[in-house]
Motif scaffolding. Structure first.
Motif, PDB file in Angstrom:
ATOM      1  N   THR A   1      -1.871   3.178   6.439  1.00 55.07           N
ATOM      2  CA  THR A   1      -3.115   3.164   5.681  1.00 55.07           C
ATOM      3  C   THR A   1      -4.244   2.647   6.555  1.00 55.07           C
TER       4      THR A   1
ATOM      5  N   LYS B   1       2.738  -1.867  -1.932  1.00 54.77           N
ATOM      6  CA  LYS B   1       1.599  -0.956  -1.876  1.00 54.77           C
ATOM      7  C   LYS B   1       1.817   0.022  -3.020  1.00 54.77           C
TER       8      LYS B   1
ATOM      9  N   HIS C   1       1.669   3.013  -4.121  1.00 53.48           N
ATOM     10  CA  HIS C   1       1.517   4.405  -3.707  1.00 53.48           C
ATOM     11  C   HIS C   1       2.730   5.193  -4.198  1.00 53.48           C
ATOM     12  N   ASN C   2       2.485   6.206  -4.987  1.00 50.77           N
ATOM     13  CA  ASN C   2       3.555   7.042  -5.554  1.00 50.77           C
ATOM     14  C   ASN C   2       4.529   6.263  -6.440  1.00 50.77           C
TER      15      ASN C   2
ATOM     16  N   THR D   1      -5.445   3.824  -9.878  1.00 54.93           N
ATOM     17  CA  THR D   1      -4.269   3.313  -9.177  1.00 54.93           C
ATOM     18  C   THR D   1      -4.694   2.127  -8.308  1.00 54.93           C
TER      19      THR D   1
ATOM     20  N   ASP E   1      -4.572  -0.807  -5.536  1.00 52.07           N
ATOM     21  CA  ASP E   1      -4.000  -0.713  -4.191  1.00 52.07           C
ATOM     22  C   ASP E   1      -2.665  -1.436  -4.043  1.00 52.07           C
TER      23      ASP E   1
END
Length: 123
Positions: free
Chosen positions: A4, A26, A28-29, A46, A48
Protein backbone atom coordinates in the motif's frame (compact mmCIF):
# COMPACT_ATOMS: atom_id res chain seq x y z
CA UNK A 1 0.29 -3.68 4.07
CA UNK A 2 3.66 -3.62 2.32
CA UNK A 3 2.07 -3.02 -1.07
CA UNK A 4 0.00 0.00 0.00
CA UNK A 5 1.01 3.63 -0.07
CA UNK A 6 3.61 4.90 2.38
CA UNK A 7 1.07 6.45 4.76
CA UNK A 8 -0.58 3.10 5.45
CA UNK A 9 2.80 1.39 5.69
CA UNK A 10 3.88 3.90 8.32
CA UNK A 11 0.68 3.35 10.30
CA UNK A 12 1.17 -0.43 10.19
CA UNK A 13 4.73 0.04 11.47
CA UNK A 14 3.42 2.19 14.32
CA UNK A 15 0.75 -0.36 15.25
CA UNK A 16 3.39 -3.13 15.23
CA UNK A 17 5.46 -1.22 17.78
CA UNK A 18 2.71 -0.16 20.20
CA UNK A 19 2.41 -2.47 23.22
CA UNK A 20 -1.28 -1.53 23.57
CA UNK A 21 -2.06 -3.18 20.22
CA UNK A 22 -3.01 -6.83 20.66
CA UNK A 23 -3.68 -7.29 16.93
CA UNK A 24 -4.62 -5.34 13.84
CA UNK A 25 -5.58 -5.97 10.25
CA UNK A 26 -5.56 -3.98 7.04
CA UNK A 27 -9.24 -3.92 6.14
CA UNK A 28 -8.86 -5.11 2.57
CA UNK A 29 -11.18 -7.72 1.06
CA UNK A 30 -12.58 -8.58 4.50
CA UNK A 31 -16.09 -7.48 3.63
CA UNK A 32 -16.26 -5.11 6.61
CA UNK A 33 -17.97 -1.91 5.54
CA UNK A 34 -20.08 0.83 7.10
CA UNK A 35 -23.13 2.02 5.17
CA UNK A 36 -23.50 5.76 4.71
CA UNK A 37 -25.43 8.17 2.54
CA UNK A 38 -24.06 10.99 0.39
CA UNK A 39 -26.41 13.27 -1.51
CA UNK A 40 -29.22 10.75 -1.07
CA UNK A 41 -27.17 7.90 -2.52
CA UNK A 42 -26.40 4.82 -0.41
CA UNK A 43 -22.71 3.88 -0.29
CA UNK A 44 -20.33 1.61 1.62
CA UNK A 45 -17.30 2.88 3.52
CA UNK A 46 -14.31 0.59 4.12
CA UNK A 47 -12.12 1.87 6.99
CA UNK A 48 -8.38 1.36 6.42
CA UNK A 49 -7.52 -0.63 9.57
CA UNK A 50 -9.16 -2.43 12.46
CA UNK A 51 -6.99 -2.62 15.58
CA UNK A 52 -7.72 -4.29 18.92
CA UNK A 53 -6.13 -2.37 21.77
CA UNK A 54 -5.82 -2.78 25.51
CA UNK A 55 -7.02 0.60 26.73
CA UNK A 56 -6.83 -0.32 30.39
CA UNK A 57 -9.80 -2.70 30.50
CA UNK A 58 -7.56 -5.77 30.18
CA UNK A 59 -7.00 -8.41 27.50
CA UNK A 60 -10.53 -9.80 27.80
CA UNK A 61 -12.15 -6.44 26.98
CA UNK A 62 -10.14 -4.96 24.12
CA UNK A 63 -11.21 -1.81 22.30
CA UNK A 64 -11.88 -2.37 18.59
CA UNK A 65 -10.54 0.76 16.93
CA UNK A 66 -11.42 1.63 13.35
CA UNK A 67 -8.59 3.67 11.87
CA UNK A 68 -8.80 5.83 8.76
CA UNK A 69 -5.59 7.22 7.31
CA UNK A 70 -6.60 10.47 5.66
CA UNK A 71 -4.58 12.26 3.06
CA UNK A 72 -6.28 14.56 0.65
CA UNK A 73 -9.70 15.91 1.48
CA UNK A 74 -12.37 14.36 -0.71
CA UNK A 75 -16.01 15.36 -0.77
CA UNK A 76 -17.22 12.03 0.57
CA UNK A 77 -14.58 11.79 3.32
CA UNK A 78 -16.52 14.00 5.74
CA UNK A 79 -19.67 11.89 5.31
CA UNK A 80 -17.75 8.65 5.87
CA UNK A 81 -15.96 9.92 8.96
CA UNK A 82 -19.07 11.48 10.48
CA UNK A 83 -21.08 8.31 9.95
CA UNK A 84 -18.42 6.05 11.49
CA UNK A 85 -17.74 8.35 14.43
CA UNK A 86 -21.18 9.67 15.33
CA UNK A 87 -23.59 6.99 14.12
CA UNK A 88 -21.99 3.58 13.60
CA UNK A 89 -19.67 3.35 16.65
CA UNK A 90 -22.30 4.62 19.11
CA UNK A 91 -24.92 2.27 17.63
CA UNK A 92 -22.74 -0.85 17.84
CA UNK A 93 -21.65 0.10 21.37
CA UNK A 94 -25.27 0.61 22.40
CA UNK A 95 -26.12 -2.85 21.03
CA UNK A 96 -23.47 -4.31 23.33
CA UNK A 97 -23.07 -7.65 21.57
CA UNK A 98 -19.96 -6.91 19.52
CA UNK A 99 -17.49 -5.55 22.06
CA UNK A 100 -16.42 -1.93 22.40
CA UNK A 101 -15.74 0.14 19.29
CA UNK A 102 -14.33 3.55 18.48
CA UNK A 103 -13.17 5.42 15.40
CA UNK A 104 -10.12 7.58 14.79
CA UNK A 105 -8.89 9.48 11.78
CA UNK A 106 -5.11 9.75 11.38
CA UNK A 107 -4.00 12.72 9.30
CA UNK A 108 -0.28 12.36 10.07
CA UNK A 109 0.88 8.73 10.24
CA UNK A 110 4.27 9.85 11.54
CA UNK A 111 2.44 11.12 14.65
CA UNK A 112 -0.07 8.25 14.83
CA UNK A 113 1.18 6.80 18.12
CA UNK A 114 0.54 10.09 19.93
CA UNK A 115 -2.85 10.51 18.25
CA UNK A 116 -3.98 6.98 19.13
CA UNK A 117 -2.80 7.24 22.73
CA UNK A 118 -4.57 10.59 23.12
CA UNK A 119 -7.77 9.04 21.81
CA UNK A 120 -7.42 6.11 24.24
CA UNK A 121 -7.12 8.51 27.17
CA UNK A 122 -10.26 10.31 26.06
CA UNK A 123 -12.30 7.15 25.48
Amino acid sequence: VADTDSWEQKLAETLENMPEVARYVKNHNLGFTIPYTLNGEERQYTPDFIACLDDGHGPDDLLNLLIEVSGEAKKDKAAKVATARTLWAPAVNHHGGFGRWDFIEISDPWDAEKTIRSALKGA
